[in-house]
Enzyme design. Structure first.
Site, PDB file in Angstrom:
ATOM      1  N   ASN A  88      -3.749   6.367  -0.739  1.00 58.46           N
ATOM      2  CA  ASN A  88      -3.227   6.492   0.626  1.00 58.46           C
ATOM      3  C   ASN A  88      -2.522   7.820   0.855  1.00 58.46           C
ATOM      4  O   ASN A  88      -2.534   8.356   1.968  1.00 58.46           O
ATOM      5  CB  ASN A  88      -2.282   5.330   0.953  1.00 58.46           C
ATOM      6  CG  ASN A  88      -3.036   4.090   1.390  1.00 58.46           C
ATOM      7  OD1 ASN A  88      -4.189   4.178   1.793  1.00 58.46           O
ATOM      8  ND2 ASN A  88      -2.398   2.949   1.305  1.00 58.46           N
ATOM      9  N   GLU A  98      -4.795   0.109  -7.792  1.00 62.28           N
ATOM     10  CA  GLU A  98      -3.737   0.991  -8.265  1.00 62.28           C
ATOM     11  C   GLU A  98      -2.650   0.131  -8.887  1.00 62.28           C
ATOM     12  O   GLU A  98      -2.141  -0.797  -8.250  1.00 62.28           O
ATOM     13  CB  GLU A  98      -3.177   1.812  -7.100  1.00 62.28           C
ATOM     14  CG  GLU A  98      -4.149   2.837  -6.559  1.00 62.28           C
ATOM     15  CD  GLU A  98      -3.603   3.604  -5.362  1.00 62.28           C
ATOM     16  OE1 GLU A  98      -3.737   4.831  -5.331  1.00 62.28           O
ATOM     17  OE2 GLU A  98      -3.035   2.959  -4.453  1.00 62.28           O
ATOM     18  N   HIS A 112      -2.194  -2.689  -6.101  1.00 62.28           N
ATOM     19  CA  HIS A 112      -2.722  -2.372  -4.774  1.00 62.28           C
ATOM     20  C   HIS A 112      -4.243  -2.483  -4.758  1.00 62.28           C
ATOM     21  O   HIS A 112      -4.949  -1.650  -5.316  1.00 62.28           O
ATOM     22  CB  HIS A 112      -2.276  -0.958  -4.371  1.00 62.28           C
ATOM     23  CG  HIS A 112      -2.775  -0.542  -3.027  1.00 62.28           C
ATOM     24  ND1 HIS A 112      -3.078   0.758  -2.709  1.00 62.28           N
ATOM     25  CD2 HIS A 112      -3.030  -1.270  -1.897  1.00 62.28           C
ATOM     26  CE1 HIS A 112      -3.487   0.825  -1.456  1.00 62.28           C
ATOM     27  NE2 HIS A 112      -3.476  -0.390  -0.951  1.00 62.28           N
ATOM     28  N   SER A 162       0.814  -1.212   0.000  1.00 62.00           N
ATOM     29  CA  SER A 162       0.000   0.000   0.000  1.00 62.00           C
ATOM     30  C   SER A 162       0.845   1.259   0.000  1.00 62.00           C
ATOM     31  O   SER A 162       0.331   2.353  -0.235  1.00 62.00           O
ATOM     32  CB  SER A 162      -0.917   0.011   1.230  1.00 62.00           C
ATOM     33  OG  SER A 162      -0.157  -0.014   2.422  1.00 62.00           O
TER      34      SER A 162
END
Length: 403
Positions: free
Chosen positions: A192, A154, A142, A121
């Site tokens: 994130n 992602e 991800h 992540s």
């Protein structure tokens, strides 16, 4: 090329890895899930069984479909069983030493044409890829939790990833029913890097006794229509995960914007990790609302017209998104897609900007700076370009970043 794929490997069968294995098996791939020992294999199998049973109970799968999915799933304790895999996803704990061990093994075991993907992540995909003799075939992939439900993946590329690999991985993502966003390798990627600093901002406000946890969460839910406030989300994600992402962002940028809240660090040190530990901002507390703070910061928020609590949380995230777009790291469309499909936002950050207008966001950021409520020294250049008095051709009041 995707049509030629048959066998997919998933290394690591925690909640995320088991979900990833289920997603691939549902899409028709034969999947081999690998764990470190039989007890971990059994836990991973149980994760999948519970998820599939729930889907059947809700009418989203028939019993025949479930039987077919089960037939495509194999579980093992040996990575050697991936010797004929076409595509492997690593989903082990978020520690670089563990991931390096896995990728060294996979590079040795898997055929040269096998694509290797890490579900990290926030860790460096480039550093992981450099351990292999096939850096052109290594990507980040991800997924978001729960993997069978969340639509975003992602796709993280490095300077060594080939264009063919990116195309194939994006095709794979679409085949398993996901929406891929392809971006380069930098800390936090898109979702994130925007979500966790926002959570950290909320923790800072709570630590400074600006408002109660309920007021903080309700304010941003009202302002942006979010399904969950940032403190409740921190409990769900895990405070240890939030801290780990903040530390990765800090290591890359060394910017005060990415310094973890002292309260976040103390709660993790105390083992208060949110729902997973039974103690967090809400977890382990009674349902009684907290008393309203009466200190300087609380009074300031209540009295200063330019400091709406919900906007105080949204404005820095919008600013972060504008920096991301301005840097050329991601398009406005990709930023909004990542936040809508990966984080459950009804509207992405650039859509929120367009709704509010740049002047309102800049006014909030400037007021926050004056009162010491943000470490952002000046608003993002791309955000400033949207102001009504910006030079001709650089935006006038709305959000020109979609143009």
């Amino acid at each position: 090329m995707v049509q030629e794929f048959d066998k997919v490997g998933v290394v690591g069968l925690g909640a995320m890895g088991a979900g990833i294995a289920e997603v691939f098996a549902r899409a028709g791939f034969n999947v081999t899930g690998v764990e470190i020992d039989q007890a971990a294999v059994d836990r991973g199998r149980a994760h999948v069984d519970r998820s599939l049973s729930k889907a059947v109970d809700k009418g989203k799968l028939t019993e025949d479909e479930r039987t077919g999915i089960d037939a495509r799933l194999t579980f093992t304790t040996s990575r050697e069983d991936l010797a004929d895999a076409d595509f492997v996803v690593e989903a082990v704990p978020e520690r670089m030493d563990i991931k390096k061990d896995v990728f060294a093994d996979l590079d040795r075991i898997c055929p040269p044409g096998t694509i290797l993907a890490t579900n990290t992540s926030s860790l460096s995909v480039t550093e992981i890829a450099a351990l292999t003799g096939r850096a052109d075939k290594v990507v980040g992939l991800h997924f978001f939790n729960p993997a069978p439900v969340m639509k975003l993946v992602e796709v993280i590329t490095t300077v060594s990833t080939s264009a063919e690999t990116v195309d194939v991985v994006c095709e794979v993502a679409k085949r398993i029913g996901k929406t891929p966003v392809a971006v380069g390798d930098r800390a936090g990627f898109v979702a994130n890097a925007l979500l966790v600093p926002y959570i950290n901002d909320a923790i800072r406000l709570y630590e400074r006794k600006v408002a109660t946890r309920e007021e903080i969460d309700a304010s941003v839910q009202k302002a942006a229509g979010l399904p969950m406030g940032p403190l409740a989300l921190a409990d769900l994600v895990g405070l240890d995960i939030c801290l780990a992402v903040m530390d990765v962002l800090w290591e890359e940028y060394r910017d005060r914007r990415y310094a973890a809240s002292p309260l976040l660090r103390r709660m993790v040190a105390a083992g208060r990790l949110g729902r997973k530990s039974g103690q967090g901002f809400y977890a382990g507390t009674d349902d009684a609302p907290e008393p309203r703070p009466t200190g300087r910061y609380a009074q300031m928020i209540q009295e200063e017209e330019t400091l709406d609590l919900g906007e105080v949380l949204l404005a820095p995230q919008i600013d972060d998104a504008m920096r991301m777009v301005g840097d050329g790291y991601a398009s406005a469309r990709d930023v909004d897609t990542a936040m809508r499909f990966g984080c459950g936002y009804p509207k992405g950050p650039t859509e929120l900007l367009e709704e509010r207008g740049a002047e309102a966001v800049v006014t909030t950021l400037v007021a926050m700076g004056e009162y010491g409520l943000t470490d952002i020294p000046v608003p993002a250049p791309l955000l400033m370009d949207q102001l009504p008095d910006a030079p001709e051709g650089e935006g006038h009041g709305g959000c020109a970043c979609h143009a």
